[in-house]
Design an enzyme around this catalytic site. Sequence first.
Site, short mmCIF file in Angstrom:
data_model
loop_
_atom_site.label_atom_id
_atom_site.label_comp_id
_atom_site.label_asym_id
_atom_site.label_seq_id
_atom_site.Cartn_x
_atom_site.Cartn_y
_atom_site.Cartn_z
N HIS A 127 0.82 -1.20 0.00
CA HIS A 127 0.00 0.00 0.00
C HIS A 127 0.86 1.26 0.00
O HIS A 127 0.57 2.23 -0.72
CB HIS A 127 -0.92 0.01 1.22
CG HIS A 127 -2.10 -0.90 1.11
ND1 HIS A 127 -3.07 -1.00 2.08
CD2 HIS A 127 -2.47 -1.77 0.13
CE1 HIS A 127 -3.99 -1.87 1.71
NE2 HIS A 127 -3.65 -2.36 0.53
N TYR A 172 -9.54 4.20 2.99
CA TYR A 172 -10.12 3.06 3.71
C TYR A 172 -11.62 3.23 3.94
O TYR A 172 -12.36 2.26 3.98
CB TYR A 172 -9.38 2.83 5.03
CG TYR A 172 -8.04 2.18 4.84
CD1 TYR A 172 -7.93 0.79 4.80
CD2 TYR A 172 -6.88 2.93 4.69
CE1 TYR A 172 -6.70 0.17 4.61
CE2 TYR A 172 -5.64 2.32 4.50
CZ TYR A 172 -5.56 0.95 4.46
OH TYR A 172 -4.34 0.35 4.27
N GLU A 218 1.40 1.96 7.74
CA GLU A 218 1.71 2.77 6.57
C GLU A 218 2.19 4.16 6.96
O GLU A 218 3.11 4.71 6.33
CB GLU A 218 0.48 2.85 5.66
CG GLU A 218 0.19 1.53 4.96
CD GLU A 218 -1.26 1.33 4.58
OE1 GLU A 218 -1.99 2.35 4.44
OE2 GLU A 218 -1.68 0.17 4.41
N TYR A 237 8.70 -3.50 -8.85
CA TYR A 237 9.85 -4.25 -9.35
C TYR A 237 10.93 -4.27 -8.27
O TYR A 237 11.27 -3.22 -7.70
CB TYR A 237 10.40 -3.61 -10.63
CG TYR A 237 9.41 -3.63 -11.77
CD1 TYR A 237 9.17 -4.80 -12.50
CD2 TYR A 237 8.68 -2.49 -12.10
CE1 TYR A 237 8.25 -4.82 -13.53
CE2 TYR A 237 7.75 -2.50 -13.13
CZ TYR A 237 7.53 -3.68 -13.84
OH TYR A 237 6.60 -3.70 -14.85
N GLY A 288 13.10 -18.11 -12.11
CA GLY A 288 12.76 -17.10 -13.10
C GLY A 288 13.19 -15.71 -12.66
O GLY A 288 14.28 -15.51 -12.11
#
Length: 395
Positions: free
Chosen positions: A88, A98, A140, A206, A274
């Site tokens: 988040h 929220y 958060e 990523y 991978g």
Amino acid sequence: MLSDQSATTVRATLPAVGAAIGEITARFYAGLFSAHPELLRDLFNRGNQAAGTQRQALAGSIAAFATHLVDQPERRPDAMLGRIAHKHASLGIAPEQYAIVHEHLFAAIAEVLGEAVTPEVAAAWDEVYWLMANALIAIEKRLYEESADEAGWRQWEVTERITETADVVTFRLRPVDGGPVRDFRAGQYVSVGVTLPDGARQIRQYSLSGAPGTDVRQISVKRVPEDATTPEGEVSNHLHARVAEGSVLELSAPYGDLVLDQVTDTPLLLASAGIGVTPMVAMLAHLAEGGHRAPVTVVHADRTPADHALRTDHEAYAAKLPDAAVHLFYERDAEPGTRTGLLDLSDVPVPSGTRAYLCGPLPFMRAARAQLIAKGVVPADIHYEVFGPDLWLAG
């Protein structure tokens, strides 16, 4: 902690809610995106929505959290909450969102369960929701405060584009503003935001695949073609097709909880498959720089040697460690010193007290975890990273 009355109600209604949670989350997202189409266009992963994996992950997390509250009321599921909170924070989720989720989620519950949602049931599940939401908001907030020097979105210029394999490209980036770069912990990721040809702004995460401690961000991106089970990778394919040296991308601060603790004398096992190799390369670079002297077992599985992205770095960093063993598995075209087939840890030595880190497709990680437990690794010492929605919780 749930109140006693709510705990009794949640325990009694958990089977019904659990049985309907898939339909509830489907209606939730339909209602949410009807009222707020900008969220699907500019925040939520459209590919995951089309495939249904985000609904599965949401359903799994709600069911897991509610089950934990009634089965282990004295403990909070911090590992699950931390994983969600990091994702988040990387997306820039705000506390006020929220309330929007609450509105549409409870409307969906009422639609699906109908008269079964009595005021008592509604109040109990409302308590569950806000216990989870407020815990996430607090985590958060802390994450945003910790990254305050690089909070929000920042523009980064691509200084190098490196072809790793036929399907994987590495991008090295520096901040356009020339300002300082906050260090990251090996194993973390960044969100990348791009504007696609149809005008949508989509965001993907990523892993940082370069060594910590530099002023460069490095990500390695795998192109994702569409097939019968996987939607096309909108952002990854966009990066492959349209981003070159000199291009500018928007990146978040680093987030993610699959990180190495301080370098210690603990034996480690880093297993990947991978493109899951990306955080493992950063971890190995960190271990080599920090002088880790305990055994490190490196395991990687891939389709072929030619598909093994970052293989040179993967092996080079392992070679810098005084006690590292590398085990490579390839489905085809295995070379001398590597193995043919899928992951098989049966004859891979795993020292007592090993802490393991896994990253790759979910079936790979399930197999690796089962094999490690069979070899005596404590489940609490097995950590994992999932690219995309965490379907482990939904399984």
